[in-house]
Motif scaffolding. Structure first.
Motif, PDB file in Angstrom:
ATOM      1  N   TYR A 188       0.873  -1.189   0.000  1.00 23.69           N
ATOM      2  CA  TYR A 188       0.000   0.000   0.000  1.00 23.69           C
ATOM      3  C   TYR A 188       0.900   1.227   0.000  1.00 23.69           C
ATOM      4  N   ARG A 189       1.002   1.889  -1.129  1.00 21.10           N
ATOM      5  CA  ARG A 189       1.894   3.033  -1.298  1.00 21.10           C
ATOM      6  C   ARG A 189       1.140   4.191  -1.930  1.00 21.10           C
ATOM      7  N   ALA A 190       1.563   5.397  -1.567  1.00 22.33           N
ATOM      8  CA  ALA A 190       1.078   6.611  -2.216  1.00 22.33           C
ATOM      9  C   ALA A 190       2.285   7.475  -2.520  1.00 22.33           C
ATOM     10  N   PHE A 191       2.324   8.051  -3.704  1.00 26.28           N
ATOM     11  CA  PHE A 191       3.482   8.865  -4.071  1.00 26.28           C
ATOM     12  C   PHE A 191       3.095   9.833  -5.174  1.00 26.28           C
ATOM     13  N   THR A 192       3.927  10.837  -5.337  1.00 28.52           N
ATOM     14  CA  THR A 192       3.748  11.774  -6.438  1.00 28.52           C
ATOM     15  C   THR A 192       4.475  11.236  -7.663  1.00 28.52           C
ATOM     16  N   THR A 193       3.937  11.514  -8.819  1.00 27.29           N
ATOM     17  CA  THR A 193       4.590  11.043 -10.041  1.00 27.29           C
ATOM     18  C   THR A 193       5.937  11.719 -10.230  1.00 27.29           C
ATOM     19  N   ASP A 194       6.076  12.957  -9.757  1.00 22.33           N
ATOM     20  CA  ASP A 194       7.364  13.653  -9.875  1.00 22.33           C
ATOM     21  C   ASP A 194       8.440  12.947  -9.058  1.00 22.33           C
ATOM     22  N   SER A 195       8.108  12.541  -7.833  1.00 21.68           N
ATOM     23  CA  SER A 195       9.094  11.865  -7.003  1.00 21.68           C
ATOM     24  C   SER A 195       9.440  10.495  -7.567  1.00 21.68           C
ATOM     25  N   PHE A 196       8.483   9.816  -8.183  1.00 23.95           N
ATOM     26  CA  PHE A 196       8.748   8.498  -8.765  1.00 23.95           C
ATOM     27  C   PHE A 196       9.758   8.605  -9.896  1.00 23.95           C
ATOM     28  N   GLU A 197       9.691   9.689 -10.652  1.00 18.13           N
ATOM     29  CA  GLU A 197      10.621   9.863 -11.767  1.00 18.13           C
ATOM     30  C   GLU A 197      12.040  10.120 -11.291  1.00 18.13           C
ATOM     31  N   ARG A 198      12.212  10.522 -10.036  1.00 11.23           N
ATOM     32  CA  ARG A 198      13.553  10.744  -9.493  1.00 11.23           C
ATOM     33  C   ARG A 198      14.244   9.446  -9.116  1.00 11.23           C
ATOM     34  N   LEU A 199      13.499   8.368  -8.990  1.00 11.14           N
ATOM     35  CA  LEU A 199      14.054   7.110  -8.514  1.00 11.14           C
ATOM     36  C   LEU A 199      14.599   6.285  -9.680  1.00 11.14           C
ATOM     37  N   SER A 200      15.656   5.544  -9.392  1.00 12.78           N
ATOM     38  CA  SER A 200      16.254   4.656 -10.386  1.00 12.78           C
ATOM     39  C   SER A 200      15.844   3.223 -10.050  1.00 12.78           C
ATOM     40  N   LEU A 201      14.816   2.756 -10.719  1.00 15.45           N
ATOM     41  CA  LEU A 201      14.243   1.446 -10.411  1.00 15.45           C
ATOM     42  C   LEU A 201      14.486   0.488 -11.568  1.00 15.45           C
ATOM     43  N   ASP A 202      14.896  -0.734 -11.244  1.00 20.17           N
ATOM     44  CA  ASP A 202      15.058  -1.757 -12.270  1.00 20.17           C
ATOM     45  C   ASP A 202      14.564  -3.124 -11.812  1.00 20.17           C
ATOM     46  N   SER A 203      13.840  -3.152 -10.692  1.00 15.11           N
ATOM     47  CA  SER A 203      13.323  -4.412 -10.171  1.00 15.11           C
ATOM     48  C   SER A 203      12.152  -4.886 -11.019  1.00 15.11           C
ATOM     49  N   ASP A 204      12.052  -6.197 -11.172  1.00 12.13           N
ATOM     50  CA  ASP A 204      10.968  -6.774 -11.945  1.00 12.13           C
ATOM     51  C   ASP A 204       9.928  -7.480 -11.082  1.00 12.13           C
ATOM     52  N   GLY A 205      10.355  -8.077  -9.982  1.00 12.48           N
ATOM     53  CA  GLY A 205       9.455  -8.889  -9.190  1.00 12.48           C
ATOM     54  C   GLY A 205       8.994  -8.226  -7.913  1.00 12.48           C
ATOM     55  N   PHE A 206       8.870  -9.042  -6.843  1.00 14.34           N
ATOM     56  CA  PHE A 206       8.364  -8.553  -5.565  1.00 14.34           C
ATOM     57  C   PHE A 206       9.369  -7.672  -4.826  1.00 14.34           C
ATOM     58  N   THR A 207      10.561  -7.531  -5.353  1.00 18.54           N
ATOM     59  CA  THR A 207      11.546  -6.653  -4.699  1.00 18.54           C
ATOM     60  C   THR A 207      11.287  -5.179  -4.999  1.00 18.54           C
ATOM     61  N   ILE A 208      10.220  -4.865  -5.722  1.00 16.82           N
ATOM     62  CA  ILE A 208       9.952  -3.466  -6.070  1.00 16.82           C
ATOM     63  C   ILE A 208       9.718  -2.623  -4.828  1.00 16.82           C
ATOM     64  N   GLU A 209       9.014  -3.162  -3.822  1.00 16.13           N
ATOM     65  CA  GLU A 209       8.785  -2.390  -2.595  1.00 16.13           C
ATOM     66  C   GLU A 209      10.106  -2.119  -1.870  1.00 16.13           C
ATOM     67  N   THR A 210      10.975  -3.134  -1.834  1.00 13.72           N
ATOM     68  CA  THR A 210      12.282  -2.950  -1.208  1.00 13.72           C
ATOM     69  C   THR A 210      13.091  -1.903  -1.944  1.00 13.72           C
ATOM     70  N   GLU A 211      13.079  -1.956  -3.250  1.00 12.48           N
ATOM     71  CA  GLU A 211      13.841  -0.985  -4.034  1.00 12.48           C
ATOM     72  C   GLU A 211      13.270   0.414  -3.886  1.00 12.48           C
ATOM     73  N   LEU A 212      11.958   0.537  -3.800  1.00 15.48           N
ATOM     74  CA  LEU A 212      11.348   1.847  -3.565  1.00 15.48           C
ATOM     75  C   LEU A 212      11.824   2.440  -2.247  1.00 15.48           C
ATOM     76  N   ALA A 213      11.860   1.617  -1.179  1.00 19.15           N
ATOM     77  CA  ALA A 213      12.306   2.108   0.123  1.00 19.15           C
ATOM     78  C   ALA A 213      13.768   2.530   0.080  1.00 19.15           C
ATOM     79  N   VAL A 214      14.612   1.722  -0.558  1.00 18.39           N
ATOM     80  CA  VAL A 214      16.035   2.054  -0.641  1.00 18.39           C
ATOM     81  C   VAL A 214      16.242   3.331  -1.449  1.00 18.39           C
ATOM     82  N   GLU A 215      15.535   3.475  -2.556  1.00 24.26           N
ATOM     83  CA  GLU A 215      15.687   4.658  -3.390  1.00 24.26           C
ATOM     84  C   GLU A 215      15.196   5.918  -2.680  1.00 24.26           C
ATOM     85  N   CYS A 216      14.157   5.781  -1.848  1.00 25.58           N
ATOM     86  CA  CYS A 216      13.687   6.938  -1.084  1.00 25.58           C
ATOM     87  C   CYS A 216      14.763   7.419  -0.121  1.00 25.58           C
ATOM     88  N   VAL A 217      15.465   6.478   0.512  1.00 29.29           N
ATOM     89  CA  VAL A 217      16.566   6.854   1.399  1.00 29.29           C
ATOM     90  C   VAL A 217      17.716   7.436   0.592  1.00 29.29           C
TER      91      VAL A 217
END
Length: 402
Positions: A188-217
């Protein structure tokens, strides 16, 4: 907002009501903070699905009943009637080109034209009634919101093994990446599209939540953690999660992502392991030498190489950490300069607009007054000629000279 204040964990929190609980500090969203109203039409409900035909219809109906008309379902190749049910209940359906939840999220966001995204699973475990709780921190200026499932979880919502794994992963995240988000695996996540574009994401599976948390930090994204309810999956819905395999993948992802977010931990742990292994071999060699007078030149060489490699990795981790810290400081300064420039540009535009408005009114008034005052002077006196060829016409300068 609910009676439970949302706890904020941000690299640079915008509102501060600091409280310390045990060994960790948390920040509470200030109720006096300036907020803006977020219309339900400004929010896109993003639902990644895979064989969720038994529950997706109720999820869509609950959100549409609450006034959220923009529901986007991203399907990962369901073999049941998920796509048909979603369309029948009024949602847009996007069939992803690849596989996995992470790939679905990354592919879906560019198709969203709303400024805010509320993401959740389509299995009916998350409550649409928590949507306002999830969106409120965004209205206060935060960029990313995580719903903490452990705040209100049904007894049978999570297996014992899953609960142990979740807590282990959260503690590992806290140690490795230096932030406490309570429930980094929450869907369960809420975010702005602008902040999402700042993140460097390349996860394909269930690690997306983990990668989102790491990228936010890593990128200093202001992140809030709010309590949400978490229910058991309906009996007719089957889970797509494999606890042991996916749990191991998530822990490995946590460790590998430390290379760029916390290199001191990543290389330091490898260096420490090398030194410990080399020290153990060296101890064995010395023990054999003193006990039996037997030398092990090869093992001694191996132990020396391991210790040397460990020391080098430690030094590399220290240098990498210094570079990462410097990079973050430079990025924050550039972002601050950009924000200041944007604010000054807006203020200059407002001042220019006001000046133009007032200047136009003043000019028109001056023109009117000048024109009305000059009209009598421009009228020729009786008996005088206005013809410049007339020798009787005398200029004002000549008259003053005379």
């Amino acid at each position: 907002m609910t009676d439970n204040d949302s706890r904020v964990h941000a690299a640079e929190p915008k509102t501060i009501d600091g409280e310390t609980h045990g060994e960790r500090a948390s920040t509470t969203v200030s109720t006096d903070a300036e907020t803006r109203d977020i219309s339900t039409h400004e929010v896109c409900i993003l639902v990644p699905t895979l064989n969720e035909g038994a529950t997706i219809g109720d999820v869509i109906d609950d959100f549409r009943t609450r006034g959220y008309p923009n529901v986007l379902v991203v399907d990962g190749g369901s073999t049941d009637d998920t796509k048909a049910v979603a369309r029948d209940h009024g949602a847009r359906v996007l069939v992803q080109s690849g596989e996995g939840k992470g790939q679905a999220v990354r592919e879906a966001v560019p198709h969203i034209d709303a400024p805010y995204v509320l993401m959740l699973d389509g299995d009916g475990t998350y409550d649409p009634a928590d949507a306002e709780t999830m969106l409120e921190p965004l209205a206060r200026g935060y960029d990313h919101v995580i719903g903490n499932r452990f705040a209100d979880m049904d007894d049978d919502a999570m297996r014992a093994l899953n609960g142990v794994g979740n807590r282990l992963i959260n503690r590992s995240f806290r140690v490795i990446h230096g932030a406490d988000y309570d429930d980094i695996l929450s869907g369960y996540r809420a975010f702005t599209t602008d902040s999402f574009e700042r993140l460097s994401l390349d996860s394909d599976g269930f690690t997306i939540e983990t990668e989102l948390a790491v990228e936010c930090v890593k990128h200093g994204v202001d992140t809030a953690v709010v309590p949400v309810s978490y229910s058991a999956r309906p009996a007719e819905s089957e889970t797509n999660l494999h606890p042991i395999a996916d749990g191991g993948t998530i822990i490995l992802a946590l460790y590998s992502l430390a290379k760029t977010n916390n290199p001191l931990f990543y290389f330091g742990s490898l260096g420490t392991a090398g030194i410990a292994a080399g020290g153990a071999v060296a101890s064995y060699v010395l023990w054999r030498w003193f006990q039996y007078g037997v030398g092990h030149e090869i093992l001694a060489l191996v132990s020396a190489a391991a210790i040397l490699l460990g020391v080098q990795l430690l030094m590399f981790g220290v240098l990498s950490d210094m570079l990462v810290t410097l990079h973050r400081e430079q990025r924050r300064r550039l972002e601050q300069i950009t924000r200041n420039a944007d604010v000054q540009g807006v203020e200059s535009s407002h001042r220019a607009g006001h000046s133009h408005e007032f200047g136009t009114e003043s000019d028109s008034e001056t023109t009117t007054e000048t024109g009305s005052a000059a009209e009598p002077e421009s009228e020729p006196k009786p008996g005088t000629s206005t013809d410049p060829t007339d020798p009787t016409v005398t200029s004002e300068t000549d008259r003053r000279g005379e």
